[in-house]
Design a protein around this motif. Sequence first.
Motif, PDB file in Angstrom:
ATOM      1  N   HIS A 623     -97.711  -2.139-122.301  1.00 28.29           N
ATOM      2  CA  HIS A 623     -97.101  -0.834-122.038  1.00 28.29           C
ATOM      3  C   HIS A 623     -96.640  -0.716-120.593  1.00 28.29           C
ATOM      4  N   THR A 624     -96.417  -1.857-119.952  1.00 32.21           N
ATOM      5  CA  THR A 624     -96.022  -1.815-118.554  1.00 32.21           C
ATOM      6  C   THR A 624     -94.590  -1.321-118.418  1.00 32.21           C
ATOM      7  N   PRO A 625     -94.374  -0.293-117.587  1.00 37.59           N
ATOM      8  CA  PRO A 625     -92.991   0.098-117.325  1.00 37.59           C
ATOM      9  C   PRO A 625     -92.338  -0.955-116.439  1.00 37.59           C
ATOM     10  N   PRO A 626     -91.010  -1.073-116.420  1.00 40.51           N
ATOM     11  CA  PRO A 626     -90.089  -0.221-117.169  1.00 40.51           C
ATOM     12  C   PRO A 626     -89.601  -0.868-118.458  1.00 40.51           C
ATOM     13  N   TRP A 627     -90.409  -1.798-119.022  1.00 41.80           N
ATOM     14  CA  TRP A 627     -89.909  -2.531-120.188  1.00 41.80           C
ATOM     15  C   TRP A 627     -90.409  -1.952-121.507  1.00 41.80           C
ATOM     16  N   ALA A 628     -91.133  -0.810-121.461  1.00 38.85           N
ATOM     17  CA  ALA A 628     -91.775  -0.320-122.675  1.00 38.85           C
ATOM     18  C   ALA A 628     -90.758   0.042-123.756  1.00 38.85           C
ATOM     19  N   GLU A 629     -89.563   0.524-123.364  1.00 39.84           N
ATOM     20  CA  GLU A 629     -88.603   1.003-124.366  1.00 39.84           C
ATOM     21  C   GLU A 629     -87.458   0.030-124.608  1.00 39.84           C
ATOM     22  N   ALA A 630     -86.923  -0.562-123.545  1.00 43.42           N
ATOM     23  CA  ALA A 630     -85.800  -1.488-123.689  1.00 43.42           C
ATOM     24  C   ALA A 630     -86.168  -2.797-123.004  1.00 43.42           C
ATOM     25  N   ALA A 631     -86.374  -3.829-123.814  1.00 46.36           N
ATOM     26  CA  ALA A 631     -86.908  -5.084-123.279  1.00 46.36           C
ATOM     27  C   ALA A 631     -85.794  -5.985-122.775  1.00 46.36           C
ATOM     28  N   PRO A 632     -85.925  -6.520-121.553  1.00 46.47           N
ATOM     29  CA  PRO A 632     -84.983  -7.528-121.065  1.00 46.47           C
ATOM     30  C   PRO A 632     -85.262  -8.869-121.727  1.00 46.47           C
ATOM     31  N   PRO A 633     -84.375  -9.858-121.553  1.00 49.56           N
ATOM     32  CA  PRO A 633     -84.541 -11.142-122.252  1.00 49.56           C
ATOM     33  C   PRO A 633     -85.879 -11.824-121.996  1.00 49.56           C
ATOM     34  N   PHE A 634     -86.412 -11.757-120.766  1.00 50.00           N
ATOM     35  CA  PHE A 634     -87.655 -12.492-120.524  1.00 50.00           C
ATOM     36  C   PHE A 634     -88.817 -11.924-121.330  1.00 50.00           C
ATOM     37  N   VAL A 635     -88.777 -10.626-121.626  1.00 51.74           N
ATOM     38  CA  VAL A 635     -89.824 -10.032-122.469  1.00 51.74           C
ATOM     39  C   VAL A 635     -89.640 -10.496-123.917  1.00 51.74           C
ATOM     40  N   VAL A 636     -88.398 -10.479-124.393  1.00 52.26           N
ATOM     41  CA  VAL A 636     -88.115 -10.922-125.767  1.00 52.26           C
ATOM     42  C   VAL A 636     -88.535 -12.375-125.946  1.00 52.26           C
ATOM     43  N   ARG A 637     -88.226 -13.220-124.947  1.00 53.33           N
ATOM     44  CA  ARG A 637     -88.595 -14.635-125.055  1.00 53.33           C
ATOM     45  C   ARG A 637     -90.100 -14.817-125.123  1.00 53.33           C
ATOM     46  N   ALA A 638     -90.818 -14.187-124.217  1.00 52.73           N
ATOM     47  CA  ALA A 638     -92.272 -14.383-124.164  1.00 52.73           C
ATOM     48  C   ALA A 638     -92.929 -13.919-125.453  1.00 52.73           C
ATOM     49  N   ARG A 639     -92.577 -12.723-125.908  1.00 55.77           N
ATOM     50  CA  ARG A 639     -93.218 -12.188-127.110  1.00 55.77           C
ATOM     51  C   ARG A 639     -92.704 -12.899-128.366  1.00 55.77           C
ATOM     52  N   GLY A 640     -91.443 -13.278-128.342  1.00 57.10           N
ATOM     53  CA  GLY A 640     -90.899 -13.989-129.492  1.00 57.10           C
ATOM     54  C   GLY A 640     -91.495 -15.371-129.657  1.00 57.10           C
ATOM     55  N   VAL A 641     -91.622 -16.121-128.585  1.00 54.58           N
ATOM     56  CA  VAL A 641     -92.196 -17.465-128.667  1.00 54.58           C
ATOM     57  C   VAL A 641     -93.667 -17.399-129.067  1.00 54.58           C
ATOM     58  N   LEU A 642     -94.390 -16.386-128.592  1.00 55.92           N
ATOM     59  CA  LEU A 642     -95.781 -16.228-129.029  1.00 55.92           C
ATOM     60  C   LEU A 642     -95.838 -15.934-130.524  1.00 55.92           C
ATOM     61  N   ALA A 643     -94.937 -15.084-131.004  1.00 56.52           N
ATOM     62  CA  ALA A 643     -94.909 -14.789-132.446  1.00 56.52           C
ATOM     63  C   ALA A 643     -94.585 -16.045-133.251  1.00 56.52           C
ATOM     64  N   LEU A 644     -93.728 -16.913-132.723  1.00 64.07           N
ATOM     65  CA  LEU A 644     -93.456 -18.185-133.397  1.00 64.07           C
ATOM     66  C   LEU A 644     -94.735 -19.022-133.489  1.00 64.07           C
ATOM     67  N   ALA A 645     -95.495 -19.039-132.402  1.00 64.78           N
ATOM     68  CA  ALA A 645     -96.713 -19.851-132.388  1.00 64.78           C
ATOM     69  C   ALA A 645     -97.758 -19.322-133.354  1.00 64.78           C
ATOM     70  N   THR A 646     -97.854 -17.998-133.470  1.00 64.63           N
ATOM     71  CA  THR A 646     -98.858 -17.429-134.378  1.00 64.63           C
ATOM     72  C   THR A 646     -98.392 -17.462-135.821  1.00 64.63           C
ATOM     73  N   GLY A 647     -97.092 -17.678-136.033  1.00 65.84           N
ATOM     74  CA  GLY A 647     -96.571 -17.668-137.395  1.00 65.84           C
ATOM     75  C   GLY A 647     -96.599 -16.289-138.019  1.00 65.84           C
TER      76      GLY A 647
END
Length: 913
Positions: A623-647
């Motif tokens: 919930h860290t601002p200012p990315w809570a509502e509109a995520a920049p690419p580095f947030v999408v990459r980090a969370r997306g790659v983790l989701a890939l790893a967890t399946g």
Amino acid sequence: MAPERLALVAELRRRATGAGTRTLLVGEPGIGKSTVLALTVADARAAGAVVLSARAAGTGGQPFAGLIDLLHPLREAELDALPPVQRVALEVALARRPADRPLPPTALRTAVASWVDGLLVNAPVCLAVDDWPELDPETAAVVRHVLTRPPRDGRAPALLATQALYGALSGAQDRVEADLFRPSDVLGVPPLSVGSLAELVTERTGRRWDPTVLGELHRVTAGNPLWAAELSHPQLGSLASSPDVGTPASLTGVLATRIGGLTGAARTALAVVAALGRVAPERLTTVVPDGRRALLDALDAGVLHLTPQGVEPVHPLVGAAALEACGAADRPGLHRLIAAVATTAGERAHHLDLAVPPGPDAEVAAALDEGAAESRAHGATAAALDQTLRALERSPSGPGARDSRAVAVAELAFAAGDLDRVLDLEGLALADLPGDLLDRVLPLLVEAEVVRYGEQRAHDLLARLAGQLPAEPVALAVLDTYRAEDGSRPMPERDRLAESAVAVLTREQRAPSTLHRALTTLVQLRLDQGLGLDRALLDRAAALEHGLPLVSVLDSTRAVLGRSAYQVDDLGTSTTVLEQLVEEATAGGEEAHASFFGHHLALVAVLGGDRPRAEQLLAALEHTPPWAEAAPPFVVRARGVLALATGDPDELQAVLDGPGRSGSSAVHAWTRLALQGMAAARDGRWAEAVEPLTAARRLADAAGVRDPGRRLWLDVDLAETLCALDRPDEAEEVAARLAEVAAGGDRPLVSGQLLRVRGLVAGVRGEAAVAQQLLEESVALLAPTGYRREHGRSLLELGRVLRRRRARARAQALLQQARAVAGDAGDVPLQRRAEQLLGTGGPAGPTGLTASEQRIAQAVAAGASNREIAAAQFVSVRTVESHLAAVYRKLGVTSRTRLARALAETRGPRLGV
């Protein structure tokens, strides 16, 4: 204590010792707010609370004067316990040491918050501020931060403040800081009763008063103790004996009469103290002629009093009346007298400014410049901005110093977060600025435009400027640097602009900030093109950084190195640098920077096979601002790659569906397509994977981003997908692009991936021996890189080839090793593929679930969302996601629907139903 105020003080004591309460004590001047506050502070301390107090009215508006009062109890040992950057920020603000380097603007407030948190562990803490609206802006900002943070374990400091209401005197409407104080937080101080007023004046005068006179006194003063004390002063003559004596119509008139009756020396001493706010006795005696006698006369007259902090007027109104009594003709001389003996540049500038009539004045402007420099050195940005604005107003017309001060205003406004004031500089004749000033102001304008309105507005600004600038090499090179950052331009043009800017600015040596930016931009452009990380350029930029006022730490060479090294196959460097940057940003209270570096560090952790650490980092940043509502690419990459790893398909879909940050549409588009295709490929859904991966590759190419690491290594997944679909020629074309990057040298990850892709191509073409050889080399090359999933993928593919070649024993051993590597790395899809090849895949049954996993699995099967489960079980959403990933892995399922079906096939009691 007056009986009518007992209940008020009791309520204030309760609030002062409570957690997170805020109370504003209001009333007309002289009603007794400070007295009530002092009684409450004493009672709260007696009740065991730690009370940090400051009297704003006596500080003279000096930066951090209130903080010096509040932090008076701070001990050396407590300073030692703070991180170095926080300790330095505190010592600089408290004037205990000079600032030898720029400090994060948030370091000070984080340091104070950390110290207050330490106090709260052992006792309630209350911040008591007398005359809140007069608190210096720097201290007020720190206090607001401390008060508005979320409570720590239910503990939070209380605020008890006072505010004078001048509406009755001036007719103006009084305003309360609504963002800090609710209506229920505001309490009025009641007037004194006739009986309490009688006790007050009897104590002050030493004699009993006629009841009729007391009644008249109460009527005239409306129970205001200061007014009553002044009216009963012996200077007003016969009021004590006759109720018919005419009384002044206002407290201001009473005070004017009092001051008129003082000796000349006492009046001067009072006026000097009022102008300074607070002054040490020994200093007063050097400023005022016959200072010792003047001080004694003023003390005897009861218009000054001694406090532990120095000499102050007995009441702010007394001081204001003394300055008013000086008259317009004498006040400038008073301020010149003070300016001549000022002890700081800021004090000298302030009084010199008041001594000179309004209008341009070079001497005053120069003095204000010196004061602003002093304020900046102590981290007092608000004070420095105010002084620089005043210097700008005092500047004679014409270019030169006026333009330089306008740029300094922009720099300070940017540091203070006042982007509107920065954007006001668009009205400045930017095209007429010399290169060194354009070097300073253009990055601020560009950043302010991007943050406030988006990248297009910044491009429009640069386009207008391009048509206005004269053919001056430095100015044009500054402009070219920012045009090189425009992602809508073709990559060759951007590269040419950056190279040209570096050459010109290196030769001219007049725009160091832009030269630094041009160098780091060129580093990024070459990285995008697959030319690797140019350490020589990065070293040149690093050499410029000492003493350079970077717009943001995100522009530093360390930040570039930390976020780039892992993309060119160097996990170790990224891990080390990013850990340092996260620690420094956290210690400095820079949440946005800590979030930026933390997300990159989480991505590095996933790539390195440390999924628990990645989950821990991202849970803390959720919930860290200012990315809570509109995520920049580095947030999408980090969370997306983790989701890939967890399946976890649900989590990945949440990442893909989230809104993207303005100005990053192209990068967002191919990043999300790449994640979508990679998820399908890792689940063996090859036909679904090929289209998004191909589209992502095409978009990345169009943006000029050709390096595999810069595009999430999507080329490797695309090549594997093409091989699975029996399209080896297309896969070979992808491999050729990887080979171009690998040929640049020192790219072990890309080289290992290239060998695996070509091994897969050989396998599809029936060249089993060649495939085995290439995959053997891939395994050997990837093993020491630290990219554990990539190593595991090559192990798995080598095991598959060996199985087809009838080398079953070694194939089995390699597949088991691949499963172990995937398990250690927390890569669920890879582990599942290895288990399927080993014949151990499929639903594992519920018996392997822990109690926490059982509860979460049952809740998911019942239709609850991750957030609902987190709320019901008092855990974070990230904890739910982590457990759910483990459930998926153990049950061999990939979605919530399949999980519910798997549970339905088992007996309820085994899941605790």
